[in-house]
Design a protein around this motif. Structure first.
Motif, PDB file in Angstrom:
ATOM      1  N   ASN A  39      -8.677   2.250   5.582  1.00  0.00           N
ATOM      2  CA  ASN A  39      -8.541   1.214   4.555  1.00  0.00           C
ATOM      3  C   ASN A  39      -7.845   1.739   3.312  1.00  0.00           C
ATOM      4  N   LYS A  40      -7.495   0.774   2.479  1.00  0.00           N
ATOM      5  CA  LYS A  40      -6.907   1.067   1.187  1.00  0.00           C
ATOM      6  C   LYS A  40      -7.862   1.927   0.350  1.00  0.00           C
ATOM      7  N   GLN A  41      -7.264   2.755  -0.479  1.00  0.00           N
ATOM      8  CA  GLN A  41      -8.116   3.592  -1.330  1.00  0.00           C
ATOM      9  C   GLN A  41      -8.279   2.954  -2.707  1.00  0.00           C
ATOM     10  N   LEU A  42      -9.503   2.793  -3.104  1.00  0.00           N
ATOM     11  CA  LEU A  42      -9.804   2.238  -4.413  1.00  0.00           C
ATOM     12  C   LEU A  42     -10.033   3.377  -5.389  1.00  0.00           C
ATOM     13  N   THR A  43     -10.050   3.032  -6.669  1.00  0.00           N
ATOM     14  CA  THR A  43     -10.353   4.038  -7.683  1.00  0.00           C
ATOM     15  C   THR A  43     -11.838   3.962  -7.988  1.00  0.00           C
ATOM     16  N   ARG A  44     -12.493   5.100  -7.893  1.00  0.00           N
ATOM     17  CA  ARG A  44     -13.926   5.114  -8.188  1.00  0.00           C
ATOM     18  C   ARG A  44     -14.139   5.838  -9.514  1.00  0.00           C
ATOM     19  N   VAL A  45     -14.802   5.171 -10.435  1.00  0.00           N
ATOM     20  CA  VAL A  45     -15.118   5.809 -11.707  1.00  0.00           C
ATOM     21  C   VAL A  45     -16.613   6.109 -11.722  1.00  0.00           C
ATOM     22  N   TYR A  46     -16.942   7.381 -11.946  1.00  0.00           N
ATOM     23  CA  TYR A  46     -18.344   7.800 -12.001  1.00  0.00           C
ATOM     24  C   TYR A  46     -18.813   7.907 -13.441  1.00  0.00           C
TER      25      TYR A  46
END
Length: 646
Positions: free
Chosen positions: A212-219
């Motif tokens: 799948n497409k890669q999303l941006t994850r903000v921690y």
RNA sequence: GCCGUUGUAGCUCAGUGGUAGAGCACUUCCUUGGUAAGGAAGAGGUCGAGAGUUCAAUUCUCUUCAACGGCUCCA
């Protein structure tokens, strides 16, 4: 009126429609200010959600696990509000709290990217939004309305989530200008969030699938006060200091080099001493337990790995083959096939079983480059490997003996923070990830579970974590930065015995196939030593410590006596050396302390005249003057007993 | 493998479109000092590698390698 009962057994009556917050206020304002959510009949609820039925209620504050997750979950929404304001048009996937602290949100930024500076700006935005003290408002909504709402918004991610939700069970949460599809619960209002730190930005595949497409994850992480955030950050700093990668370098344990290759560890002299001590322990223990030691080559021909099943199931994680004389050879990723060949080299009868083969086997695994991690995840590893070939009736006691061996080792190392995991297969992956013998899986999984239950070992069961050839028990540990690893493993194999046509003659003069146990209580040198460095924060127990004693003469006037002392230490088998540099004692001590050498023997005029040494224990300061012989007795005992005390 | 960040002396890290700096470590000398850094001098780097832009690149651009933070994976 509804009856509300509390954890202490008290029961009070309230009007229907009263919220947990109202109830808390009726008890005390202080309580009402402190709490973040409530557990109502075992479910975590918003504090302002009305209660219409008799209920058992428990208030959840910051010191509660569920209180924290609610708080973090709400902070994720706050972050989303700030992100949406700063980057209009972005789309949100999910934003859950994280078990070991904090939260994240997966975001489709629509081709944009977020930088570190953006995080700082977002933190400021979030602080401002928190200050507005906007309430988190829950709204139950029909599925049709929800679909209409998110269709209009053009939010395919939330629409995707909605597909799997049941009508009548759908809620939206809003705070300020942000509305999200969310089952909740949330804290009452944003004002409770006093301190936020957005910790990092990472890519994350949508739904965790690399296709799948890669999303941006903000921690990020948040706290009810700045002080707690500061404490958390200090704790992180402390953890970094005991990171095995940092200690490994500082203590001269191992090194890596670009010219050698990724994930390939070179053990330096200090690390090698640790390895040799561990192997000594393993050889003693396995010798006592009736194992035979063997040694096998690092490569084998393709055909063997077709037989074993490694090639069909694990080709991706093996190094590509080399071709010699028209034959393909592979670096071994497991020792078992070689051991099976040793089993098969001589005919076996039931009298030969259990037949236990042990080897500190070197194996090579082509781990994905992004997965390599210091000593904990490498491409060449040395396993504390062994294979036990036994009959079905011997299986349980053999398997249990392996577990006992684990516990014995863990006691020696003082390992107490681990999770025993019963790793099971997934039926839908039979024939893909797991050998296709459904009935054997069922049977052996039950057998393993029973051993754990009978031994009173607490464990968790996890699907889809088995080996391709059978279920296993994994010992899970956590690195200082919170990553989970399998330290040790104890595996059942009902498959390879058949594929290798291993047999033995039974008492009835029939032929049967042995069950096989694959076990590695000390895991691999790489992972185990990485773990030990962090576990001990570099202060290894004396028996394992590469340098056990440093002799520190006050000045070179006492060098001759220092050499006498050194001679006695060496004669007693103690790893010792003299700091003969022209430095002051304070400096010698400082550097020896930093090297985590357990004992320092300070030698000056007084000691020389009396045949004594001034003992200093690492981390504990001066511990008195004793006769050299007395010191030798103490340290020798500590080494022989593999004492874990210091 | 994917997303992102980083790569300057042995280590930790500054810094700059005009071929580099600190502290510690190292070497030598002075100092012979009693429980966590004594003093002085010296040596040490083609700024990860390759290509491009430029009169000039460690600095800007691209490629590549590696490390780090995640994701995926983990017999």
């Amino acid at each position: 009126m509804i009856k509300v009962s509390f954890p202490d057994g008290a029961v009070r009556e309230y009007d229907p429609g009263t919220s947990s917050m109202d109830i808390a206020r009726s008890i005390s304002e202080g309580l009402a200010r402190r709490i973040l959510a409530a557990s109502v009949n075992g479910q975590v609820w918003d504090l302002n959600r009305p209660i219409y039925e008799d209920s058992a209620i428990k208030f959840l504050a910051w010191d509660d696990k569920d209180g924290k997750s609610t708080f973090w979950h709400s902070t994720a929404h706050l972050m989303a509000e700030a992100i949406e304001a700063r980057f209009p048009g972005v789309k949100f996937w999910v934003g859950p709290p994280i078990d070991n602290g904090g939260f994240y949100y997966d975001i489709d930024l629509g081709g944009r990217s977020i930088t570190e500076e953006d995080l700082r700006a977002l933190e400021t935005d979030m602080a401002a939004l928190a200050k507005k003290n906007n309430p988190y408002v829950r709204k139950a909504i029909s599925k049709a309305d929800a679909v209409a709402y998110f269709t209009e918004k053009g939010d395919e991610y939330k629409l995707d989530l909605l597909q799997n939700l049941e009508d009548g069970n759908i809620t939206l949460y809003s705070q300020g200008n942000f509305t999200d599809l969310c089952r909740g619960p949330h804290i009452p209002s944003t004002g409770l969030i006093k301190a936020v730190k957005l910790t990092n930005i990472a890519g994350a595949y949508w739904k965790g699938d690399e296709k799948n497409k890669q999303l941006t994850r903000v921690y990020g992480i948040s706290f009810p006060s700045q002080k707690e955030l500061d404490e958390y950050l200090t704790l992180l700093e402390e953890a970094k200091k005991r990171d095995h990668r940092k200690l490994g370098k500082e203590l001269g344990i191992y090194t890596m080099d670009d010219d050698v290759g990724q994930g390939l560890i070179m053990w330096m002299p200090n690390g090698t001493i640790i390895i040799e001590e561990l192997e000594k322990l393993a050889k003693e223990t396995e010798g006592d337990a009736g194992y035979h030691r063997v040694v096998t080559p690092h490569i084998a021909k393709e055909n063997m790995y077709l037989t074993s099943g490694h090639l069909p199931y694990y080709a991706d994680s093996m190094y590509p083959p080399m071709e010699l004389d028209g034959e393909k050879y592979y670096l071994k990723s497991m020792n078992c096939p070689h051991h099976h060949k040793i089993y098969a080299a001589e005919p076996k009868s039931y009298r030969d079983l259990p037949y236990r083969l042990a080897e500190y086997g070197t194996v090579y695994r082509y781990e994905q480059s992004g997965e390599l991690f210091g000593l904990m995840r490498v491409r060449c590893l040395h396993m504390n490997d062994a294979h036990i070939y036994c009959t079905k009736s011997q299986f349980e006691s053999e398997f249990r003996a392996v577990n006992d061996m684990y516990l014995k080792y863990f006691k020696i190392f003082g390992i107490d923070k681990y999770v025993m995991r019963l790793s099971l297969h997934s039926p839908e992956k039979l024939g893909i990830k797991y050998v296709n013998h459904p009935e054997l899986w069922k049977e052996t999984e039950e057998m393993v579970r029973q051993v754990l239950i009978d031994s009173n070992i607490p464990f968790v069961e996890v699907q889809d974590e088995a080996a391709f050839y059978g279920p296993k028990i994994d010992v899970q540990i956590f690195s200082v930065i919170g990553r989970e690893f399998t330290l040790a493993t104890n595996q059942v194999d009902f498959s390879q015995g058949r594929s290798f046509k291993l047999e033995y003659t039974t008492a009835e003069n029939e032929t049967d196939v042995p069950l096989i146990i694959h076990r590695a209580p000390l895991g691999t040198h790489e992972r185990f030593i990485g773990f030990l460095l962090e576990h001990y924060a570099g202060k290894l127990p004396v028996w394992l410590s590469p340098a056990q004693v440093k002799v520190l003469p006050i000045s070179d006037k006492f060098m001759d006596y220092a050499k006498v002392v050194l001679g006695k230490l060496k004669a007693a088998g103690v790893r010792a050396s003299i700091d003969d540099r022209n430095e002051k004692i304070g400096k010698k001590i400082r550097e020896t302390e930093l090297q985590r050498i357990p004992y320092m023997l300070v030698i000056g005029e007084k000691e020389m005249n009396e045949g004594k040494v001034a003992v200093r224990r690492q981390g504990k300061g001066d511990s008195g003057v004793v006769l050299v012989e007395d010191f030798l007795t103490v340290i020798s005992r500590e080494i022989t007993n593999r004492s874990n005390e210091d």
